[in-house]
Design a protein around this motif. Sequence first.
Motif, PDB file in Angstrom:
ATOM      1  N   ARG A  28      -6.958  -8.420 -13.432  1.00  0.00           N
ATOM      2  CA  ARG A  28      -5.682  -7.698 -13.460  1.00  0.00           C
ATOM      3  C   ARG A  28      -5.207  -7.356 -12.054  1.00  0.00           C
ATOM      4  NH1 ARG A  28      -7.307  -3.663 -18.055  1.00  0.00           N
ATOM      5  NH2 ARG A  28      -8.186  -5.242 -19.390  1.00  0.00           N
ATOM      6  N   GLU A  29      -6.136  -7.022 -11.185  1.00  0.00           N
ATOM      7  CA  GLU A  29      -5.776  -6.753  -9.785  1.00  0.00           C
ATOM      8  C   GLU A  29      -5.235  -8.021  -9.129  1.00  0.00           C
ATOM      9  OE1 GLU A  29      -5.559  -3.787  -8.377  1.00  0.00           O
ATOM     10  OE2 GLU A  29      -6.265  -2.945 -10.263  1.00  0.00           O
ATOM     11  N   ARG A  36       1.255   0.143 -15.007  1.00  0.00           N
ATOM     12  CA  ARG A  36       1.156  -0.492 -13.692  1.00  0.00           C
ATOM     13  C   ARG A  36       2.232  -1.531 -13.446  1.00  0.00           C
ATOM     14  NH1 ARG A  36      -4.430  -1.748 -11.823  1.00  0.00           N
ATOM     15  NH2 ARG A  36      -3.338  -1.645  -9.867  1.00  0.00           N
ATOM     16  N   LYS A  78     -10.970  -7.001 -12.455  1.00  0.00           N
ATOM     17  CA  LYS A  78     -10.660  -7.751 -11.242  1.00  0.00           C
ATOM     18  C   LYS A  78      -9.494  -8.720 -11.457  1.00  0.00           C
ATOM     19  CE  LYS A  78     -12.731 -10.757  -7.832  1.00  0.00           C
ATOM     20  NZ  LYS A  78     -13.886 -11.518  -7.420  1.00  0.00           N
ATOM     21  N   ASP A 113      -1.504  -8.496  -7.483  1.00  0.00           N
ATOM     22  CA  ASP A 113      -1.321  -9.060  -6.138  1.00  0.00           C
ATOM     23  C   ASP A 113      -0.435 -10.308  -6.179  1.00  0.00           C
ATOM     24  OD1 ASP A 113      -2.894  -7.043  -5.063  1.00  0.00           O
ATOM     25  OD2 ASP A 113      -4.705  -8.290  -4.933  1.00  0.00           O
TER      26      ASP A 113
END
Length: 66
Positions: A4-5, A51, A2, A9
């Motif tokens: 890393r997300e 990513r 979470k 963002d």
Amino acid sequence: MKRREMIIDAIKKLTKEQGYPPSVRELADEVNLKSTSTVQGHLERLKKDGRVEFEHGCPRTLRVVP
């Protein structure tokens, strides 16, 4: 995962707002982490996963891979 997300963002948000990629310190502040080394560790894992991209030693080269 979470966190890393949240970092991805934050990269998108800060890049859009500022017109250039954020620093590691700015990312740490945005995702409420006190340690820039923790953020750097997450960035290294995100880079390994394909990513994000950035050049070591070159400031503000961070970008999210589409």
